[in-house]
Design a protein around this motif. Structure first.
Motif, PDB file in Angstrom:
ATOM      1  N   ILE A  43       0.842  -1.200   0.000  1.00 32.63           N
ATOM      2  CA  ILE A  43       0.000   0.000   0.000  1.00 32.63           C
ATOM      3  C   ILE A  43       0.876   1.248   0.000  1.00 32.63           C
ATOM      4  N   THR A  44       1.947   1.238   0.776  1.00 30.36           N
ATOM      5  CA  THR A  44       2.873   2.373   0.803  1.00 30.36           C
ATOM      6  C   THR A  44       3.440   2.646  -0.583  1.00 30.36           C
ATOM      7  N   VAL A  45       3.960   1.607  -1.216  1.00 33.21           N
ATOM      8  CA  VAL A  45       4.583   1.773  -2.532  1.00 33.21           C
ATOM      9  C   VAL A  45       3.557   2.199  -3.580  1.00 33.21           C
ATOM     10  N   MET A  46       2.408   1.541  -3.597  1.00 33.78           N
ATOM     11  CA  MET A  46       1.379   1.859  -4.587  1.00 33.78           C
ATOM     12  C   MET A  46       0.862   3.280  -4.397  1.00 33.78           C
ATOM     13  N   THR A  47       0.723   3.704  -3.161  1.00 30.63           N
ATOM     14  CA  THR A  47       0.192   5.032  -2.864  1.00 30.63           C
ATOM     15  C   THR A  47       1.220   6.128  -3.137  1.00 30.63           C
ATOM     16  N   ALA A  48       2.432   5.931  -2.679  1.00 22.71           N
ATOM     17  CA  ALA A  48       3.436   6.993  -2.740  1.00 22.71           C
ATOM     18  C   ALA A  48       4.136   7.105  -4.086  1.00 22.71           C
ATOM     19  N   TYR A  49       4.273   6.002  -4.807  1.00 23.40           N
ATOM     20  CA  TYR A  49       5.153   6.043  -5.965  1.00 23.40           C
ATOM     21  C   TYR A  49       4.559   5.598  -7.294  1.00 23.40           C
ATOM     22  N   MET A  50       3.539   4.775  -7.295  1.00 25.75           N
ATOM     23  CA  MET A  50       2.997   4.269  -8.554  1.00 25.75           C
ATOM     24  C   MET A  50       1.788   5.108  -8.970  1.00 25.75           C
ATOM     25  N   LEU A  51       1.861   5.745 -10.117  1.00 21.86           N
ATOM     26  CA  LEU A  51       0.803   6.631 -10.608  1.00 21.86           C
ATOM     27  C   LEU A  51       0.420   7.683  -9.575  1.00 21.86           C
ATOM     28  N   HIS A  52       1.400   8.250  -8.933  1.00 24.22           N
ATOM     29  CA  HIS A  52       1.247   9.283  -7.912  1.00 24.22           C
ATOM     30  C   HIS A  52       1.109  10.624  -8.627  1.00 24.22           C
ATOM     31  N   ILE A  53      -0.102  11.202  -8.609  1.00 18.92           N
ATOM     32  CA  ILE A  53      -0.379  12.437  -9.345  1.00 18.92           C
ATOM     33  C   ILE A  53      -0.834  13.512  -8.359  1.00 18.92           C
ATOM     34  N   GLY A  80      -3.589   3.294  -4.536  1.00 17.49           N
ATOM     35  CA  GLY A  80      -3.319   2.504  -3.340  1.00 17.49           C
ATOM     36  C   GLY A  80      -4.563   1.988  -2.638  1.00 17.49           C
ATOM     37  N   ASP A  81      -5.681   2.698  -2.780  1.00 17.46           N
ATOM     38  CA  ASP A  81      -6.903   2.228  -2.125  1.00 17.46           C
ATOM     39  C   ASP A  81      -7.356   0.881  -2.677  1.00 17.46           C
ATOM     40  N   ALA A  82      -7.003   0.563  -3.909  1.00 16.75           N
ATOM     41  CA  ALA A  82      -7.366  -0.752  -4.459  1.00 16.75           C
ATOM     42  C   ALA A  82      -6.742  -1.860  -3.619  1.00 16.75           C
ATOM     43  N   LEU A  83      -5.524  -1.641  -3.138  1.00 12.52           N
ATOM     44  CA  LEU A  83      -4.881  -2.633  -2.270  1.00 12.52           C
ATOM     45  C   LEU A  83      -5.501  -2.638  -0.879  1.00 12.52           C
ATOM     46  N   ILE A  84      -5.961  -1.495  -0.417  1.00 10.17           N
ATOM     47  CA  ILE A  84      -6.677  -1.456   0.862  1.00 10.17           C
ATOM     48  C   ILE A  84      -7.953  -2.288   0.749  1.00 10.17           C
ATOM     49  N   TYR A  85      -8.669  -2.139  -0.358  1.00 15.00           N
ATOM     50  CA  TYR A  85      -9.898  -2.906  -0.568  1.00 15.00           C
ATOM     51  C   TYR A  85      -9.587  -4.404  -0.617  1.00 15.00           C
ATOM     52  N   LEU A  86      -8.509  -4.751  -1.286  1.00 17.96           N
ATOM     53  CA  LEU A  86      -8.126  -6.159  -1.379  1.00 17.96           C
ATOM     54  C   LEU A  86      -7.751  -6.706   0.002  1.00 17.96           C
ATOM     55  N   ALA A  87      -6.982  -5.945   0.765  1.00 21.56           N
ATOM     56  CA  ALA A  87      -6.626  -6.361   2.124  1.00 21.56           C
ATOM     57  C   ALA A  87      -7.888  -6.570   2.959  1.00 21.56           C
ATOM     58  N   ALA A  88      -8.865  -5.683   2.779  1.00 17.43           N
ATOM     59  CA  ALA A  88     -10.114  -5.781   3.536  1.00 17.43           C
ATOM     60  C   ALA A  88     -10.903  -7.032   3.194  1.00 17.43           C
ATOM     61  N   CYS A  89     -10.709  -7.554   1.985  1.00 12.42           N
ATOM     62  CA  CYS A  89     -11.412  -8.767   1.553  1.00 12.42           C
ATOM     63  C   CYS A  89     -10.662 -10.041   1.932  1.00 12.42           C
ATOM     64  N   LEU A  90      -9.397  -9.912   2.268  1.00 14.04           N
ATOM     65  CA  LEU A  90      -8.580 -11.088   2.568  1.00 14.04           C
ATOM     66  C   LEU A  90      -8.224 -11.238   4.043  1.00 14.04           C
ATOM     67  N   LEU A  91      -8.184 -10.138   4.770  1.00 14.20           N
ATOM     68  CA  LEU A  91      -7.759 -10.159   6.170  1.00 14.20           C
ATOM     69  C   LEU A  91      -8.921  -9.820   7.095  1.00 14.20           C
ATOM     70  N   PRO A  92      -8.900 -10.315   8.313  1.00 16.79           N
ATOM     71  CA  PRO A  92      -9.894  -9.865   9.298  1.00 16.79           C
ATOM     72  C   PRO A  92      -9.783  -8.346   9.480  1.00 16.79           C
ATOM     73  N   ALA A  93     -10.881  -7.708   9.812  1.00 15.48           N
ATOM     74  CA  ALA A  93     -10.960  -6.243   9.867  1.00 15.48           C
ATOM     75  C   ALA A  93      -9.830  -5.571  10.657  1.00 15.48           C
ATOM     76  N   PRO A  94      -9.461  -6.030  11.855  1.00 22.50           N
ATOM     77  CA  PRO A  94      -8.394  -5.323  12.577  1.00 22.50           C
ATOM     78  C   PRO A  94      -7.054  -5.349  11.830  1.00 22.50           C
ATOM     79  N   TYR A  95      -6.761  -6.456  11.173  1.00 20.83           N
ATOM     80  CA  TYR A  95      -5.515  -6.574  10.417  1.00 20.83           C
ATOM     81  C   TYR A  95      -5.570  -5.704   9.160  1.00 20.83           C
ATOM     82  N   ALA A  96      -6.698  -5.708   8.478  1.00 21.24           N
ATOM     83  CA  ALA A  96      -6.849  -4.882   7.277  1.00 21.24           C
ATOM     84  C   ALA A  96      -6.780  -3.402   7.631  1.00 21.24           C
ATOM     85  N   ALA A  97      -7.405  -3.018   8.746  1.00 22.37           N
ATOM     86  CA  ALA A  97      -7.348  -1.619   9.185  1.00 22.37           C
ATOM     87  C   ALA A  97      -5.908  -1.215   9.513  1.00 22.37           C
TER      88      ALA A  97
END
Length: 168
Positions: free
Chosen positions: A20-30, A41-58
């Motif tokens: 999430i850090t790399v995707m947010t800060a450096y990839m297509l950073h406009i 980077g939010d796309a990876l946050i959404y993916l984490a939310a679908c794969l991890l329990p809520a406290p871990y995803a948060a």
């Protein structure tokens, strides 16, 4: 799978935070004129939310996005820690598939919540409500882009049975 002190969940959380850090800060950073920047980077946050329990995803969302802001736009770190930690709460990791009705609805809700929350934070930072519309519209573009990316990759990951393979 018990959640307490599970090393697999902790490792996955750390990997998501880094990605999430790399995707947010450096990839297509406009950068946007109203402050902040557009990213996917939010796309990876959404993916984490679908794969991890809520406290871990948060945790992955807050740490990853917070680190990205620390590296690129430090004035946004505190709002980001709160806003991004809230995004996984819209999603569920409890289904067999990543792309389910709730997670499709969550993309829309998170895609509206995040820009509204950042716009309010921008108003507080600027000391005027005039900052709301420009900040909202700039981050809405980011939300739409991240949501679209998530909706494209989720079916492919479901087809590859990622959830099944990840936690088998």
């Amino acid at each position: 799978m018990p959640h307490k002190d599970n090393p697999h969940l902790m490792a996955a959380t750390a990997l998501f935070a880094a990605a999430i850090t790399v995707m947010t800060a450096y990839m297509l950073h406009i950068p946007i004129p109203t402050g902040g920047y557009i990213h996917l980077g939010d796309a990876l946050i959404y993916l984490a939310a679908c794969l991890l329990p809520a406290p871990y995803a948060a945790a992955a969302a807050a740490i990853g996005a917070g680190m990205a802001d620390l590296l690129t736009a430090p004035m946004w770190v505190l709002p980001t820690l709160v806003i991004k930690a809230a995004l996984p709460l819209f999603f569920t990791s409890g289904r067999e598939r990543i792309l389910c009705r709730r997670n499709i609805a969550a993309v829309v809700l998170a895609g509206l919540f995040s820009p509204a929350a950042y716009a309010l934070a921008g108003c507080a930072m600027a000391g005027t409500m005039a900052a709301f519309a420009p900040q909202f519209l700039g981050t809405l573009v980011q939300g739409v882009g991240s949501g679209a990316l998530f909706l494209v990759i989720a079916p492919a990951l479901d087809g590859a049975k990622l959830k099944e393979r990840l936690w088998a």
